[in-house]
Design an enzyme around this catalytic site. Structure first.
Site, short mmCIF file in Angstrom:
data_model
loop_
_atom_site.label_atom_id
_atom_site.label_comp_id
_atom_site.label_asym_id
_atom_site.label_seq_id
_atom_site.Cartn_x
_atom_site.Cartn_y
_atom_site.Cartn_z
CD GLU A 51 -2.83 1.35 2.32
OE1 GLU A 51 -2.87 0.45 3.18
OE2 GLU A 51 -3.64 2.28 2.26
CG ASP A 93 -3.42 -2.69 4.14
OD1 ASP A 93 -4.62 -2.47 3.93
OD2 ASP A 93 -2.67 -1.85 4.70
CB ILE A 118 -1.42 -0.35 9.50
CG1 ILE A 118 -0.08 -0.53 10.18
CG2 ILE A 118 -2.51 -0.04 10.52
CD1 ILE A 118 0.35 0.66 11.06
CG ASP A 119 -7.27 -3.43 6.43
OD1 ASP A 119 -8.19 -4.14 6.88
OD2 ASP A 119 -7.45 -2.55 5.57
CB THR A 159 -4.42 3.75 8.57
OG1 THR A 159 -3.53 2.83 7.94
CG2 THR A 159 -3.61 4.93 9.09
CG ASP A 182 -7.78 -2.58 1.27
OD1 ASP A 182 -8.13 -1.68 0.50
OD2 ASP A 182 -7.07 -2.39 2.28
#
Lengths: 252, 278
Positions: free
Chosen positions: A74, A94, A96-97, A99, A224
Protein backbone atom coordinates in the site's frame (compact mmCIF):
# COMPACT_ATOMS: atom_id res chain seq x y z
CA UNK A 1 2.15 -26.71 -9.99
CA UNK A 2 5.32 -28.74 -9.61
CA UNK A 3 6.10 -30.40 -6.30
CA UNK A 4 8.99 -27.96 -5.91
CA UNK A 5 6.61 -25.06 -6.32
CA UNK A 6 4.16 -26.58 -3.83
CA UNK A 7 6.97 -26.93 -1.28
CA UNK A 8 8.26 -23.46 -2.03
CA UNK A 9 4.91 -21.73 -1.57
CA UNK A 10 4.45 -23.63 1.69
CA UNK A 11 7.80 -22.24 2.87
CA UNK A 12 6.78 -18.76 1.73
CA UNK A 13 3.62 -19.06 3.78
CA UNK A 14 5.58 -20.10 6.90
CA UNK A 15 7.70 -16.97 6.48
CA UNK A 16 4.57 -14.88 5.96
CA UNK A 17 3.14 -16.15 9.25
CA UNK A 18 6.36 -15.30 11.08
CA UNK A 19 6.61 -11.82 9.63
CA UNK A 20 2.89 -11.15 10.24
CA UNK A 21 3.43 -11.93 13.95
CA UNK A 22 6.53 -9.73 14.05
CA UNK A 23 4.86 -6.85 12.22
CA UNK A 24 1.76 -7.26 14.36
CA UNK A 25 3.81 -6.83 17.53
CA UNK A 26 5.35 -3.65 16.09
CA UNK A 27 1.83 -2.33 15.45
CA UNK A 28 0.71 -3.32 18.96
CA UNK A 29 3.53 -1.23 20.44
CA UNK A 30 2.99 1.64 18.04
CA UNK A 31 -0.72 1.87 18.89
CA UNK A 32 0.21 2.83 22.46
CA UNK A 33 2.51 5.66 21.31
CA UNK A 34 1.69 9.07 19.98
CA UNK A 35 1.03 8.88 16.25
CA UNK A 36 2.13 11.31 13.56
CA UNK A 37 -0.76 11.36 11.15
CA UNK A 38 -0.99 12.77 7.67
CA UNK A 39 -3.47 12.34 4.88
CA UNK A 40 -3.17 10.90 1.40
CA UNK A 41 -5.84 11.36 -1.24
CA UNK A 42 -8.38 13.17 1.02
CA UNK A 43 -8.40 14.56 4.60
CA UNK A 44 -9.98 11.31 5.75
CA UNK A 45 -7.54 8.97 3.94
CA UNK A 46 -5.00 8.71 6.75
CA UNK A 47 -1.46 7.41 6.88
CA UNK A 48 1.07 7.27 9.72
CA UNK A 49 4.82 6.70 10.03
CA UNK A 50 3.99 3.27 11.41
CA UNK A 51 2.32 2.25 8.12
CA UNK A 52 5.57 3.01 6.28
CA UNK A 53 7.81 1.40 8.90
CA UNK A 54 5.80 -1.79 9.05
CA UNK A 55 5.68 -2.11 5.28
CA UNK A 56 9.45 -1.57 5.07
CA UNK A 57 9.97 -4.25 7.73
CA UNK A 58 7.80 -6.77 5.89
CA UNK A 59 9.20 -6.11 2.41
CA UNK A 60 12.85 -6.00 3.47
CA UNK A 61 12.49 -9.30 5.36
CA UNK A 62 10.77 -10.99 2.45
CA UNK A 63 13.14 -9.54 -0.15
CA UNK A 64 16.13 -10.90 1.73
CA UNK A 65 14.66 -14.39 1.70
CA UNK A 66 13.11 -14.23 -1.75
CA UNK A 67 15.15 -11.75 -3.82
CA UNK A 68 13.49 -12.61 -7.14
CA UNK A 69 9.95 -12.03 -5.90
CA UNK A 70 7.82 -8.96 -6.59
CA UNK A 71 6.00 -6.74 -4.13
CA UNK A 72 2.82 -4.68 -4.17
CA UNK A 73 2.49 -2.70 -0.95
CA UNK A 74 0.00 0.00 0.00
CA UNK A 75 2.62 2.55 1.01
CA UNK A 76 4.99 1.73 -1.87
CA UNK A 77 2.10 2.30 -4.27
CA UNK A 78 1.29 5.59 -2.55
CA UNK A 79 4.94 6.53 -3.09
CA UNK A 80 4.55 5.94 -6.82
CA UNK A 81 5.47 2.30 -7.39
CA UNK A 82 3.40 0.58 -10.03
CA UNK A 83 0.62 -1.72 -8.90
CA UNK A 84 0.66 -4.27 -11.73
CA UNK A 85 0.17 -7.95 -11.07
CA UNK A 86 2.42 -10.10 -13.28
CA UNK A 87 2.93 -13.88 -13.41
CA UNK A 88 5.90 -13.55 -11.07
CA UNK A 89 5.57 -14.66 -7.42
CA UNK A 90 4.16 -11.48 -5.88
CA UNK A 91 3.53 -10.43 -2.30
CA UNK A 92 0.52 -8.12 -1.84
CA UNK A 93 0.80 -6.27 1.45
CA UNK A 94 -1.31 -3.99 3.62
CA UNK A 95 0.99 -3.17 6.56
CA UNK A 96 -1.80 -1.61 8.69
CA UNK A 97 -5.33 -2.30 7.51
CA UNK A 98 -7.57 0.09 9.43
CA UNK A 99 -5.15 3.01 9.72
CA UNK A 100 -7.93 5.30 10.95
CA UNK A 101 -8.73 2.73 13.66
CA UNK A 102 -5.02 2.52 14.49
CA UNK A 103 -4.84 6.31 14.93
CA UNK A 104 -7.75 6.16 17.41
CA UNK A 105 -6.78 2.86 19.06
CA UNK A 106 -10.13 1.48 17.90
CA UNK A 107 -9.65 -2.27 18.27
CA UNK A 108 -9.86 -3.43 14.65
CA UNK A 109 -6.41 -3.25 13.01
CA UNK A 110 -4.64 -5.95 10.99
CA UNK A 111 -1.51 -6.81 9.05
CA UNK A 112 -2.47 -8.44 5.75
CA UNK A 113 -0.14 -10.45 3.51
CA UNK A 114 -1.33 -12.12 0.31
CA UNK A 115 0.73 -14.05 -2.21
CA UNK A 116 0.04 -14.66 -5.89
CA UNK A 117 1.78 -16.67 -8.58
CA UNK A 118 0.78 -16.51 -12.28
CA UNK A 119 -1.91 -14.07 -11.08
CA UNK A 120 -3.50 -16.79 -8.94
CA UNK A 121 -3.79 -16.10 -5.20
CA UNK A 122 -1.93 -18.91 -3.42
CA UNK A 123 -2.20 -18.01 0.27
CA UNK A 124 -3.28 -15.31 2.68
CA UNK A 125 -2.21 -14.39 6.19
CA UNK A 126 -4.02 -11.79 8.34
CA UNK A 127 -2.98 -10.88 11.88
CA UNK A 128 -5.45 -9.07 14.20
CA UNK A 129 -3.11 -6.70 16.04
CA UNK A 130 -5.37 -6.08 19.06
CA UNK A 131 -6.18 -9.62 20.08
CA UNK A 132 -3.38 -11.55 18.36
CA UNK A 133 -5.71 -13.73 16.28
CA UNK A 134 -4.10 -15.17 13.16
CA UNK A 135 -6.19 -16.04 10.10
CA UNK A 136 -4.52 -18.17 7.42
CA UNK A 137 -5.41 -20.06 4.28
CA UNK A 138 -3.51 -21.83 1.54
CA UNK A 139 -5.26 -22.59 -1.75
CA UNK A 140 -6.70 -26.09 -1.56
CA UNK A 141 -5.79 -26.56 2.10
CA UNK A 142 -8.63 -24.93 4.03
CA UNK A 143 -8.87 -21.81 6.20
CA UNK A 144 -7.89 -21.46 9.85
CA UNK A 145 -8.16 -19.13 12.80
CA UNK A 146 -5.30 -19.70 15.25
CA UNK A 147 -4.87 -23.11 13.70
CA UNK A 148 -8.53 -24.14 14.12
CA UNK A 149 -10.46 -24.78 10.87
CA UNK A 150 -13.08 -22.15 10.07
CA UNK A 151 -15.96 -22.00 7.69
CA UNK A 152 -18.48 -19.46 6.48
CA UNK A 153 -22.03 -19.42 7.80
CA UNK A 154 -24.50 -21.65 5.95
CA UNK A 155 -27.16 -18.93 5.91
CA UNK A 156 -28.71 -18.35 2.49
CA UNK A 157 -31.59 -16.09 3.52
CA UNK A 158 -30.69 -12.39 3.42
CA UNK A 159 -33.38 -11.64 6.00
CA UNK A 160 -31.30 -13.61 8.49
CA UNK A 161 -27.97 -12.12 7.44
CA UNK A 162 -25.56 -9.81 9.21
CA UNK A 163 -23.88 -7.62 6.61
CA UNK A 164 -20.61 -5.74 6.91
CA UNK A 165 -19.48 -2.76 4.88
CA UNK A 166 -17.48 0.47 5.15
CA UNK A 167 -18.22 4.08 4.35
CA UNK A 168 -14.83 4.81 2.79
CA UNK A 169 -12.86 7.99 2.35
CA UNK A 170 -15.09 9.58 -0.32
CA UNK A 171 -17.65 11.92 1.21
CA UNK A 172 -19.14 13.67 -1.82
CA UNK A 173 -22.96 13.87 -1.99
CA UNK A 174 -23.28 11.42 -4.88
CA UNK A 175 -21.27 8.74 -3.05
CA UNK A 176 -23.19 9.25 0.19
CA UNK A 177 -26.50 9.07 -1.63
CA UNK A 178 -25.53 5.70 -3.08
CA UNK A 179 -24.41 4.56 0.37
CA UNK A 180 -27.78 5.53 1.87
CA UNK A 181 -29.65 3.87 -0.95
CA UNK A 182 -27.74 0.63 -0.41
CA UNK A 183 -28.45 0.79 3.34
CA UNK A 184 -32.16 1.23 2.69
CA UNK A 185 -32.27 -1.83 0.44
CA UNK A 186 -30.34 -4.02 2.86
CA UNK A 187 -32.06 -2.89 6.06
CA UNK A 188 -35.46 -3.26 4.37
CA UNK A 189 -34.76 -6.82 3.23
CA UNK A 190 -34.74 -6.81 6.26
CA UNK A 191 -31.25 -8.05 6.96
CA UNK A 192 -30.56 -8.71 10.65
CA UNK A 193 -28.21 -5.76 10.67
CA UNK A 194 -25.36 -3.84 9.11
CA UNK A 195 -22.04 -3.34 10.89
CA UNK A 196 -19.10 -1.05 10.09
CA UNK A 197 -15.79 -1.86 11.78
CA UNK A 198 -13.25 0.05 9.69
CA UNK A 199 -10.97 -2.80 8.63
CA UNK A 200 -11.87 -4.58 5.41
CA UNK A 201 -9.48 -7.48 6.04
CA UNK A 202 -10.93 -8.19 9.49
CA UNK A 203 -14.47 -7.75 8.18
CA UNK A 204 -13.67 -10.39 5.55
CA UNK A 205 -12.20 -12.67 8.22
CA UNK A 206 -15.48 -12.40 10.13
CA UNK A 207 -17.23 -13.66 7.00
CA UNK A 208 -14.79 -16.57 6.86
CA UNK A 209 -15.50 -17.52 10.50
CA UNK A 210 -19.27 -17.30 9.97
CA UNK A 211 -19.70 -14.29 12.27
CA UNK A 212 -21.31 -12.37 9.42
CA UNK A 213 -22.78 -13.45 6.11
CA UNK A 214 -21.60 -10.84 3.63
CA UNK A 215 -19.34 -7.89 3.03
CA UNK A 216 -19.53 -5.45 0.17
CA UNK A 217 -17.40 -2.44 -0.64
CA UNK A 218 -16.40 -0.07 -3.43
CA UNK A 219 -12.98 1.53 -3.46
CA UNK A 220 -10.90 -1.28 -1.97
CA UNK A 221 -7.40 -1.95 -3.17
CA UNK A 222 -5.85 -5.28 -4.07
CA UNK A 223 -3.84 -5.21 -0.82
CA UNK A 224 -7.10 -5.04 1.16
CA UNK A 225 -8.53 -8.15 -0.47
CA UNK A 226 -5.69 -10.41 -1.64
CA UNK A 227 -5.12 -12.34 1.59
CA UNK A 228 -8.75 -12.34 2.70
CA UNK A 229 -10.00 -13.64 -0.64
CA UNK A 230 -8.04 -16.87 -0.16
CA UNK A 231 -9.26 -17.19 3.43
CA UNK A 232 -12.90 -16.73 2.45
CA UNK A 233 -12.74 -19.14 -0.49
CA UNK A 234 -10.99 -21.77 1.59
CA UNK A 235 -13.65 -21.29 4.27
CA UNK A 236 -16.28 -22.16 1.66
CA UNK A 237 -17.35 -18.63 0.78
CA UNK A 238 -17.30 -16.74 -2.49
CA UNK A 239 -15.87 -13.46 -3.75
CA UNK A 240 -17.54 -11.68 -6.68
CA UNK A 241 -17.61 -8.23 -8.20
CA UNK A 242 -20.35 -5.88 -6.99
CA UNK A 243 -21.93 -6.19 -10.44
CA UNK A 244 -22.39 -9.91 -9.85
CA UNK A 245 -19.63 -10.75 -12.34
CA UNK A 246 -16.48 -12.71 -11.43
CA UNK A 247 -14.09 -10.76 -9.25
CA UNK A 248 -10.99 -9.23 -10.82
CA UNK A 249 -8.33 -9.03 -8.07
CA UNK A 250 -7.14 -5.50 -8.75
CA UNK A 251 -10.44 -4.00 -9.96
CA UNK A 252 -11.83 -1.63 -7.31
CA UNK B 1 -21.30 2.86 56.14
CA UNK B 2 -18.94 5.05 54.09
CA UNK B 3 -20.38 4.13 50.75
CA UNK B 4 -23.82 2.60 51.03
CA UNK B 5 -23.86 1.38 47.44
CA UNK B 6 -20.38 -0.11 47.16
CA UNK B 7 -21.62 -3.48 48.40
CA UNK B 8 -24.31 -3.42 45.71
CA UNK B 9 -21.66 -2.68 43.12
CA UNK B 10 -19.46 -5.56 44.28
CA UNK B 11 -22.45 -7.88 44.02
CA UNK B 12 -23.24 -6.45 40.61
CA UNK B 13 -19.74 -7.18 39.33
CA UNK B 14 -19.86 -10.74 40.66
CA UNK B 15 -23.24 -11.55 39.07
CA UNK B 16 -22.19 -9.86 35.82
CA UNK B 17 -19.17 -12.16 35.60
CA UNK B 18 -21.47 -15.17 35.99
CA UNK B 19 -23.75 -13.75 33.32
CA UNK B 20 -20.82 -13.29 30.97
CA UNK B 21 -19.76 -16.89 31.52
CA UNK B 22 -23.30 -18.07 30.70
CA UNK B 23 -23.18 -16.06 27.47
CA UNK B 24 -19.80 -17.43 26.43
CA UNK B 25 -21.03 -20.98 27.06
CA UNK B 26 -24.15 -20.32 25.01
CA UNK B 27 -21.96 -19.16 22.12
CA UNK B 28 -20.50 -22.67 21.89
CA UNK B 29 -23.95 -24.16 21.25
CA UNK B 30 -26.81 -23.68 18.80
CA UNK B 31 -28.73 -20.47 19.34
CA UNK B 32 -32.45 -20.44 18.58
CA UNK B 33 -33.89 -17.04 17.84
CA UNK B 34 -37.25 -15.47 18.52
CA UNK B 35 -38.55 -12.09 17.43
CA UNK B 36 -40.02 -9.33 19.54
CA UNK B 37 -41.44 -6.16 18.01
CA UNK B 38 -40.16 -6.86 14.47
CA UNK B 39 -38.23 -9.45 12.40
CA UNK B 40 -35.00 -7.69 13.34
CA UNK B 41 -35.75 -7.21 17.06
CA UNK B 42 -34.22 -10.49 18.17
CA UNK B 43 -34.27 -12.28 21.50
CA UNK B 44 -32.95 -15.67 22.56
CA UNK B 45 -33.44 -18.01 25.53
CA UNK B 46 -30.04 -16.85 26.73
CA UNK B 47 -31.25 -13.22 27.01
CA UNK B 48 -34.09 -14.46 29.22
CA UNK B 49 -31.97 -16.85 31.29
CA UNK B 50 -29.27 -14.25 31.89
CA UNK B 51 -31.79 -11.66 32.99
CA UNK B 52 -33.46 -14.19 35.31
CA UNK B 53 -30.05 -15.08 36.77
CA UNK B 54 -29.18 -11.45 37.43
CA UNK B 55 -32.54 -10.42 38.87
CA UNK B 56 -32.94 -13.47 41.11
CA UNK B 57 -29.42 -13.05 42.47
CA UNK B 58 -29.97 -9.38 43.26
CA UNK B 59 -33.52 -9.87 44.62
CA UNK B 60 -32.23 -12.45 47.10
CA UNK B 61 -29.79 -9.96 48.58
CA UNK B 62 -31.84 -6.79 48.09
CA UNK B 63 -35.52 -7.77 48.19
CA UNK B 64 -36.81 -4.19 48.38
CA UNK B 65 -34.98 -2.95 45.29
CA UNK B 66 -36.69 -2.29 41.96
CA UNK B 67 -35.80 -3.60 38.53
CA UNK B 68 -36.11 -2.47 34.93
CA UNK B 69 -34.90 -5.34 32.75
CA UNK B 70 -35.18 -5.51 28.98
CA UNK B 71 -36.80 -8.95 28.88
CA UNK B 72 -39.06 -8.29 31.89
CA UNK B 73 -40.33 -5.15 30.17
CA UNK B 74 -40.86 -7.13 26.96
CA UNK B 75 -42.96 -9.53 29.05
CA UNK B 76 -45.11 -6.65 30.34
CA UNK B 77 -43.32 -5.34 33.45
CA UNK B 78 -43.46 -1.56 33.90
CA UNK B 79 -40.43 0.60 33.05
CA UNK B 80 -41.04 3.68 35.16
CA UNK B 81 -38.01 5.03 36.99
CA UNK B 82 -38.80 5.88 40.61
CA UNK B 83 -36.63 7.14 43.49
CA UNK B 84 -36.24 3.55 44.71
CA UNK B 85 -32.87 1.86 44.35
CA UNK B 86 -33.31 0.49 40.84
CA UNK B 87 -31.29 -1.94 38.75
CA UNK B 88 -31.52 -1.24 35.02
CA UNK B 89 -30.46 -4.32 33.15
CA UNK B 90 -29.68 -5.38 29.60
CA UNK B 91 -28.78 -9.07 29.89
CA UNK B 92 -27.34 -9.21 26.34
CA UNK B 93 -26.70 -5.89 24.66
CA UNK B 94 -26.02 -6.73 21.03
CA UNK B 95 -28.34 -9.75 20.75
CA UNK B 96 -28.01 -9.67 16.95
CA UNK B 97 -24.23 -9.81 17.33
CA UNK B 98 -24.64 -12.65 19.86
CA UNK B 99 -26.83 -14.64 17.44
CA UNK B 100 -24.17 -14.29 14.76
CA UNK B 101 -21.20 -14.65 17.12
CA UNK B 102 -20.01 -11.21 16.01
CA UNK B 103 -17.58 -9.90 18.63
CA UNK B 104 -19.35 -6.99 20.38
CA UNK B 105 -21.71 -8.45 22.97
CA UNK B 106 -22.14 -7.16 26.51
CA UNK B 107 -24.02 -7.38 29.79
CA UNK B 108 -25.02 -3.91 30.93
CA UNK B 109 -26.23 -2.89 34.40
CA UNK B 110 -26.85 0.60 35.73
CA UNK B 111 -27.96 1.30 39.31
CA UNK B 112 -29.97 4.40 40.21
CA UNK B 113 -31.12 5.90 43.50
CA UNK B 114 -33.43 8.94 43.47
CA UNK B 115 -33.20 8.67 39.68
CA UNK B 116 -29.43 9.35 39.81
CA UNK B 117 -27.05 6.77 38.33
CA UNK B 118 -24.82 5.63 41.20
CA UNK B 119 -22.74 3.05 39.36
CA UNK B 120 -22.47 1.22 36.06
CA UNK B 121 -21.06 -2.12 35.02
CA UNK B 122 -20.65 -3.20 31.39
CA UNK B 123 -19.04 -6.53 30.60
CA UNK B 124 -17.94 -6.99 26.99
CA UNK B 125 -17.96 -10.71 27.39
CA UNK B 126 -16.30 -11.99 24.20
CA UNK B 127 -13.38 -9.61 24.69
CA UNK B 128 -13.54 -10.30 28.47
CA UNK B 129 -13.37 -6.61 29.28
CA UNK B 130 -15.17 -5.57 32.50
CA UNK B 131 -15.89 -1.83 32.55
CA UNK B 132 -16.94 -0.36 35.90
CA UNK B 133 -17.58 3.07 37.37
CA UNK B 134 -18.82 4.29 40.75
CA UNK B 135 -20.02 7.91 40.88
CA UNK B 136 -17.12 10.08 41.98
CA UNK B 137 -14.59 7.23 41.94
CA UNK B 138 -13.40 7.03 38.33
CA UNK B 139 -13.88 4.52 35.53
CA UNK B 140 -11.98 1.29 34.95
CA UNK B 141 -11.50 -1.51 32.46
CA UNK B 142 -10.40 -4.75 34.12
CA UNK B 143 -9.33 -2.67 37.08
CA UNK B 144 -7.14 -0.29 35.04
CA UNK B 145 -8.24 3.39 35.04
CA UNK B 146 -9.62 4.61 31.72
CA UNK B 147 -10.37 8.01 30.38
CA UNK B 148 -11.85 9.58 27.27
CA UNK B 149 -9.57 10.80 24.49
CA UNK B 150 -10.14 14.47 25.35
CA UNK B 151 -10.44 15.23 21.65
CA UNK B 152 -12.11 18.60 21.06
CA UNK B 153 -11.64 18.90 17.30
CA UNK B 154 -14.49 17.13 15.57
CA UNK B 155 -12.58 16.93 12.28
CA UNK B 156 -10.15 14.55 14.02
CA UNK B 157 -12.83 12.42 15.64
CA UNK B 158 -14.04 8.86 15.34
CA UNK B 159 -17.81 8.70 15.79
CA UNK B 160 -19.94 5.67 16.60
CA UNK B 161 -23.59 5.17 15.81
CA UNK B 162 -25.87 2.37 14.62
CA UNK B 163 -28.11 1.90 11.61
CA UNK B 164 -31.30 0.02 12.29
CA UNK B 165 -34.37 -0.98 10.33
CA UNK B 166 -37.07 1.69 10.56
CA UNK B 167 -40.62 0.90 9.53
CA UNK B 168 -41.19 4.61 8.96
CA UNK B 169 -39.30 5.68 5.84
CA UNK B 170 -39.04 9.28 7.01
CA UNK B 171 -37.33 8.15 10.22
CA UNK B 172 -34.92 6.09 8.13
CA UNK B 173 -34.15 9.06 5.88
CA UNK B 174 -33.49 11.25 8.92
CA UNK B 175 -31.17 8.60 10.36
CA UNK B 176 -29.15 8.49 7.13
CA UNK B 177 -29.20 12.28 6.74
CA UNK B 178 -27.75 12.55 10.27
CA UNK B 179 -24.92 10.21 9.30
CA UNK B 180 -24.18 12.20 6.15
CA UNK B 181 -24.25 15.41 8.14
CA UNK B 182 -21.62 14.06 10.52
CA UNK B 183 -19.50 12.44 7.78
CA UNK B 184 -19.27 15.66 5.77
CA UNK B 185 -18.01 17.82 8.66
CA UNK B 186 -15.74 15.81 8.00
CA UNK B 187 -14.99 13.42 10.82
CA UNK B 188 -12.24 10.79 10.55
CA UNK B 189 -14.81 8.03 10.35
CA UNK B 190 -18.03 6.45 11.55
CA UNK B 191 -18.16 2.94 12.99
CA UNK B 192 -21.19 0.80 13.82
CA UNK B 193 -20.11 -2.13 16.05
CA UNK B 194 -23.61 -3.19 17.16
CA UNK B 195 -23.74 -2.85 20.98
CA UNK B 196 -24.74 0.48 22.55
CA UNK B 197 -23.14 -0.32 25.89
CA UNK B 198 -19.85 -1.36 24.25
CA UNK B 199 -20.00 1.80 22.12
CA UNK B 200 -20.21 3.90 25.27
CA UNK B 201 -17.23 2.05 26.75
CA UNK B 202 -15.22 2.58 23.56
CA UNK B 203 -15.75 6.33 24.00
CA UNK B 204 -14.94 6.04 27.72
CA UNK B 205 -11.56 4.41 27.05
CA UNK B 206 -10.64 6.79 24.23
CA UNK B 207 -10.99 4.37 21.31
CA UNK B 208 -13.70 6.59 19.86
CA UNK B 209 -14.56 10.23 20.46
CA UNK B 210 -18.35 10.22 20.28
CA UNK B 211 -21.43 8.01 20.09
CA UNK B 212 -24.91 9.15 19.24
CA UNK B 213 -28.07 7.11 18.85
CA UNK B 214 -31.79 7.69 18.58
CA UNK B 215 -34.01 4.75 19.47
CA UNK B 216 -32.14 2.80 22.17
CA UNK B 217 -33.44 2.10 25.67
CA UNK B 218 -32.62 3.02 29.25
CA UNK B 219 -31.16 -0.45 29.80
CA UNK B 220 -28.70 0.15 26.94
CA UNK B 221 -27.55 3.47 28.37
CA UNK B 222 -27.63 3.30 32.19
CA UNK B 223 -24.42 1.33 32.74
CA UNK B 224 -22.43 3.15 30.07
CA UNK B 225 -23.57 6.59 31.23
CA UNK B 226 -21.83 6.15 34.59
CA UNK B 227 -18.69 4.86 32.89
CA UNK B 228 -18.45 7.73 30.41
CA UNK B 229 -18.98 10.40 33.07
CA UNK B 230 -16.39 8.89 35.38
CA UNK B 231 -13.97 8.63 32.44
CA UNK B 232 -14.25 12.39 32.00
CA UNK B 233 -16.67 12.34 29.09
CA UNK B 234 -19.87 14.18 28.44
CA UNK B 235 -23.38 12.81 27.93
CA UNK B 236 -26.34 14.88 26.80
CA UNK B 237 -29.63 14.76 24.94
CA UNK B 238 -29.43 14.93 21.14
CA UNK B 239 -30.86 18.44 21.30
CA UNK B 240 -27.94 19.55 23.47
CA UNK B 241 -30.09 19.62 26.63
CA UNK B 242 -29.51 17.48 29.73
CA UNK B 243 -29.32 13.70 29.30
CA UNK B 244 -32.64 11.98 30.03
CA UNK B 245 -32.26 8.28 30.78
CA UNK B 246 -35.82 7.47 29.69
CA UNK B 247 -35.72 9.51 26.45
CA UNK B 248 -34.40 6.66 24.26
CA UNK B 249 -31.66 8.86 22.78
CA UNK B 250 -28.24 10.30 23.59
CA UNK B 251 -25.04 11.96 22.48
CA UNK B 252 -21.89 11.07 24.39
CA UNK B 253 -18.43 12.39 23.63
CA UNK B 254 -14.90 12.95 24.83
CA UNK B 255 -15.60 16.68 25.21
CA UNK B 256 -18.44 19.20 25.40
CA UNK B 257 -17.22 20.74 22.15
CA UNK B 258 -17.69 17.53 20.18
CA UNK B 259 -20.96 16.60 21.88
CA UNK B 260 -22.46 20.00 21.15
CA UNK B 261 -21.23 19.98 17.57
CA UNK B 262 -22.93 16.63 16.97
CA UNK B 263 -26.11 17.78 18.74
CA UNK B 264 -26.25 20.76 16.40
CA UNK B 265 -25.82 18.58 13.32
CA UNK B 266 -28.34 15.84 13.98
CA UNK B 267 -32.09 16.04 13.56
CA UNK B 268 -34.40 14.16 15.92
CA UNK B 269 -37.11 11.78 14.82
CA UNK B 270 -39.78 10.36 17.12
CA UNK B 271 -38.60 7.36 19.11
CA UNK B 272 -41.01 7.21 22.03
CA UNK B 273 -39.93 7.12 25.68
CA UNK B 274 -39.25 4.18 27.97
CA UNK B 275 -41.58 5.55 30.66
CA UNK B 276 -44.65 6.06 28.51
CA UNK B 277 -46.81 3.71 26.44
CA UNK B 278 -45.98 3.98 22.72
Amino acid sequence: MTSTEIKCWGECMDVAVQIAHKAGKVVQEAVKQEKRVSSKSTPTDLVTEADQQVEDLIISTLREKFPSHRFIGEESSAAGEKCILTDEPTWIIDPIDGTCNFVHSFPMVAVSIGFAVKKELEFGVIYHCFDGTLYTARRGHGAFCNGTPIQVSKEKDISKALILTEIGAKRDPATLEIFSGNMLKLLSAPAHGVRIIGSSTLALCHIATGAAEAYYQYGLHCWDIAAAAVIIREAGGCVIDTSGEPWDGCFR
Amino acid sequence: MDDPWMECMDHCIAVTKEAGKMIREALQKDISIMQKSSPVDLVTETDQKVEALIISSIKKKYPTHSFIGEESVAAGAPSILTDSPTWIIDPIDGTTNFVHRFPFVSVSIGFTVNKEIEFGVVYSCIEEKMYTARKGKGAFCNGVPIKVSGQEDITKSMVLTEMGFKSDLQHFRTMMANMESILTIPVHGIRAPGSAAVNMCLVACGAADAYYHIGIHCWDMAGGAAIIREAGGVIMDITGGPFDLMSRRLVTASSKAIAEHIAQKIQPFPCGRDDTED
